[in-house]
Design a protein around this motif. Structure first.
Motif, short mmCIF file in Angstrom:
data_model
loop_
_atom_site.label_atom_id
_atom_site.label_comp_id
_atom_site.label_asym_id
_atom_site.label_seq_id
_atom_site.Cartn_x
_atom_site.Cartn_y
_atom_site.Cartn_z
N LEU A 108 -13.21 -56.62 -7.51
CA LEU A 108 -14.61 -56.31 -8.14
C LEU A 108 -15.61 -56.65 -6.84
O LEU A 108 -16.71 -55.93 -6.74
N SER A 109 -15.52 -57.60 -6.23
CA SER A 109 -16.33 -57.92 -4.98
C SER A 109 -15.87 -57.29 -3.63
O SER A 109 -16.28 -57.62 -2.53
N GLY A 110 -14.98 -56.54 -3.68
CA GLY A 110 -14.61 -55.90 -2.49
C GLY A 110 -13.43 -56.38 -1.48
O GLY A 110 -13.12 -55.76 -0.73
N ARG A 111 -12.82 -57.50 -2.30
CA ARG A 111 -11.60 -57.99 -1.39
C ARG A 111 -10.53 -57.01 -1.52
O ARG A 111 -10.61 -56.36 -2.58
N ARG A 112 -9.58 -57.19 -0.79
CA ARG A 112 -8.35 -56.14 -0.85
C ARG A 112 -7.08 -56.80 -0.71
O ARG A 112 -6.85 -57.96 0.03
N SER A 113 -6.08 -56.58 -1.33
CA SER A 113 -4.99 -56.95 -1.44
C SER A 113 -3.69 -55.82 -1.52
O SER A 113 -4.14 -55.01 -2.23
N SER A 114 -2.48 -56.21 -0.65
CA SER A 114 -1.47 -55.23 -0.70
C SER A 114 -0.38 -55.46 -1.96
O SER A 114 0.01 -56.60 -2.31
N PHE A 115 0.01 -54.17 -2.80
CA PHE A 115 0.93 -54.46 -3.74
C PHE A 115 2.09 -53.38 -3.58
O PHE A 115 2.06 -52.42 -2.74
N GLU A 116 3.23 -53.70 -4.28
CA GLU A 116 4.28 -52.74 -4.38
C GLU A 116 4.63 -52.79 -5.87
O GLU A 116 4.96 -53.71 -6.40
#
Length: 215
Positions: A108-116
């Motif tokens: 929501l605040s623009g942070r990013r994280s990688s997923f599989e």
């Protein structure tokens, strides 16, 4: 596959399906995969309706900021990626093909994280069909669960050849490294129609996509 949890669920699915295209839903024993349950989900494909969550693990619901049951799976994805995900789901349900999605979640605040995300078909027809899957953060940041993910962007889609993965499992443990070569990968830009339907080898930039991968 990049995460051991993804490889573990694939190995379990492979083991219980034996020589069949896919196992029955009733054969899934939660106790056998209890360590992974917070990341595991089940999708259903009702007739004349969108694919939606039937069940979703607690960690997954926390990451997305609420209960995912009955939520449409496509709603999690960036609008421009929904056609590719829709075609992928159709392939998994109808052809009993396993698949992995590498993607990036935006908070929501623009942070990013990688997923599989792993998608594994269960026995049944395309109408009312179900699949079991997992969605695991590759870099579980401290803010996950506090700053909810609001949109996911696809980085790559991979179809799995379970027969090759099964052969590799006899040679060494089913880890992310061992399972990685059981994949065939398409990266952006997606050429989804050709990738999911063409019967002959295809060249996508520097990649060659070969037939196979059906369970």
């Amino acid at each position: 596959m990049k995460h051991d949890g993804t490889a573990e669920l694939l190995a379990y699915w492979n083991r219980i399906r034996e020589k069949r295209p896919a196992p029955e839903r009733a054969e899934i024993e939660p106790g056998a995969i209890r360590k992974r349950l917070p990341d595991i989900f089940i999708l259903e494909n009702p007739e004349n309706d969108e694919t939606r969550f039937r069940l979703a693990g607690t960690r997954l619901c926390t990451i997305y900021g609420g209960e995912l049951r009955n939520t449409g799976f496509l709603s999690l994805w960036k609008e421009e990626d929904r056609a590719a995900i829709g075609q992928l789901l159709q392939t998994v349900f109808e052809n009993k093909t396993a698949a992995v999605i590498d993607h990036e979640g935006k908070s929501l605040s623009g942070r990013r994280s990688s997923f599989e995300t792993l998608l594994l078909p269960l026995a049944g027809g395309a109408s009312g069909a179900r699949l079991i899957g997992s969605m695991i953060a590759l870099d579980p940041a401290y803010w996950l669960g506090a700053d909810r993910i609001v949109e996911s962007s696809v980085l790559s889609i991979s179809l799995i050849d379970p027969r090759r993965a099964e052969w590799q499992a006899e040679e060494r443990p089913a880890t992310a490294t061992a399972a990685a070569s059981a994949l065939r990968v398409i990266s952006r830009p997606f050429e989804t129609q050709g990738f999911f339907s063409a019967p002959s080898p295809r060249h996508i930039r520097h990649l060659t996509v070969l037939d196979g991968g059906k369970a």
